[in-house]
Design a protein around this motif. Structure first.
Motif, PDB file in Angstrom:
ATOM      1  N   GLU A   1       0.887  -0.981  -0.050  1.00 63.25           N
ATOM      2  CA  GLU A   1      -0.200  -0.013   0.015  1.00 63.25           C
ATOM      3  C   GLU A   1       0.771   1.284  -0.059  1.00 63.25           C
ATOM      4  O   GLU A   1       1.895   1.186   0.421  1.00 63.25           O
ATOM      5  N   SER A   2       0.294   2.126  -0.585  1.00 62.20           N
ATOM      6  CA  SER A   2       0.978   3.717  -0.483  1.00 62.20           C
ATOM      7  C   SER A   2      -0.165   4.808  -0.356  1.00 62.20           C
ATOM      8  O   SER A   2      -1.364   4.424  -0.895  1.00 62.20           O
ATOM      9  N   GLY A   3       0.348   5.974   0.128  1.00 64.10           N
ATOM     10  CA  GLY A   3      -0.754   7.234  -0.197  1.00 64.10           C
ATOM     11  C   GLY A   3      -1.090   7.644   1.149  1.00 64.10           C
ATOM     12  O   GLY A   3      -1.986   8.552   1.153  1.00 64.10           O
TER      13      GLY A   3
ATOM     14  N   GLN B   1       0.594  -4.435   4.346  1.00 65.20           N
ATOM     15  CA  GLN B   1       0.823  -4.101   5.830  1.00 65.20           C
ATOM     16  C   GLN B   1       0.261  -3.035   6.298  1.00 65.20           C
ATOM     17  O   GLN B   1       0.654  -2.772   7.740  1.00 65.20           O
ATOM     18  N   GLY B   2      -0.374  -2.261   5.720  1.00 66.91           N
ATOM     19  CA  GLY B   2      -1.170  -1.195   6.171  1.00 66.91           C
ATOM     20  C   GLY B   2      -0.652   0.126   6.036  1.00 66.91           C
ATOM     21  O   GLY B   2       0.799   0.244   5.915  1.00 66.91           O
ATOM     22  N   THR B   3      -1.433   1.247   5.834  1.00 68.23           N
ATOM     23  CA  THR B   3      -0.686   2.433   5.901  1.00 68.23           C
ATOM     24  C   THR B   3      -1.633   3.635   6.474  1.00 68.23           C
ATOM     25  O   THR B   3      -3.076   3.438   6.567  1.00 68.23           O
ATOM     26  N   GLN B   4      -1.130   4.266   7.316  1.00 64.16           N
ATOM     27  CA  GLN B   4      -1.693   5.175   8.284  1.00 64.16           C
ATOM     28  C   GLN B   4      -2.493   6.428   7.436  1.00 64.16           C
ATOM     29  O   GLN B   4      -1.973   7.045   6.861  1.00 64.16           O
ATOM     30  N   VAL B   5      -3.788   6.562   8.040  1.00 62.64           N
ATOM     31  CA  VAL B   5      -4.337   7.714   7.531  1.00 62.64           C
ATOM     32  C   VAL B   5      -4.837   8.489   8.903  1.00 62.64           C
ATOM     33  O   VAL B   5      -5.356   7.857   9.650  1.00 62.64           O
ATOM     34  N   THR B   6      -4.498   9.866   9.120  1.00 62.21           N
ATOM     35  CA  THR B   6      -4.826  10.500  10.131  1.00 62.21           C
ATOM     36  C   THR B   6      -5.398  11.704   9.509  1.00 62.21           C
ATOM     37  O   THR B   6      -5.131  12.501   8.869  1.00 62.21           O
TER      38      THR B   6
ATOM     39  N   LEU C   1      -7.302  11.931   0.209  1.00 58.02           N
ATOM     40  CA  LEU C   1      -6.116  11.238   0.085  1.00 58.02           C
ATOM     41  C   LEU C   1      -6.533  10.328  -0.979  1.00 58.02           C
ATOM     42  O   LEU C   1      -7.677   9.833  -1.182  1.00 58.02           O
ATOM     43  N   ARG C   2      -5.481   9.488  -1.761  1.00 64.11           N
ATOM     44  CA  ARG C   2      -5.540   8.402  -2.661  1.00 64.11           C
ATOM     45  C   ARG C   2      -4.709   7.561  -2.141  1.00 64.11           C
ATOM     46  O   ARG C   2      -3.570   7.646  -2.368  1.00 64.11           O
ATOM     47  N   LEU C   3      -5.359   6.116  -1.725  1.00 64.69           N
ATOM     48  CA  LEU C   3      -4.614   5.085  -1.678  1.00 64.69           C
ATOM     49  C   LEU C   3      -4.470   4.096  -2.671  1.00 64.69           C
ATOM     50  O   LEU C   3      -5.248   3.921  -3.425  1.00 64.69           O
TER      51      LEU C   3
END
Length: 121
Positions: free
Chosen positions: A6-8, A113-118, A18-20
């Motif tokens: 994942e990225s973004g 692995q997951g990507t953090q969105v805050t 945001l665009r993942l």
């Protein structure tokens, strides 16, 4: 083996976008359903959006009208366009894919692995 990357993710203000992206690689005889899940601290992982290989989509009620899932089968990639983000969207976002690695193999479930969105001001 199959890898999902994942990225973004990142930090964005409320109302922002945001665009993942999630790219699958490895033994990819066929990819079936792909999806995005999120997990906030202290909560269970839950489905955000899913898309079939044919392009049919489904969404959690909380993101309908704000998020859009899409995929590029030629690139083995799934996307999540996130608009009008709210603080309650803050979570780790995980990519998921159902993959058949070989003609004679069964379908297996893979996770990124997951990507953090805050979302915060």
């Amino acid at each position: 083996q199959v890898q999902l990357v994942e990225s973004g993710g990142g930090l964005v203000q409320p109302g922002g976008s945001l665009r993942l992206s999630c790219a699958a690689s490895g033994n990819l005889f066929r990819i079936f359903d792909m999806g995005w899940y999120c997990q906030a601290p202290g909560k269970q992982r839950e489905l955000v959006a899913a898309i079939t290989s044919g392009g049919s989509t489904s969404y959690a009620d909380s993101v309908k009208g704000r998020f859009t899932i899409s995929r590029d089968n030629a690139k083995n990639t799934v996307y999540l366009q996130m608009n009008s983000l709210k603080p309650e969207d803050t979570a780790v976002y995980y990519c998921n894919a159902d993959v058949k690695e070989r003609l004679w193999a069964g379908v297996r479930d893979y996770w990124g692995q997951g990507t953090q969105v805050t979302v915060s001001s």
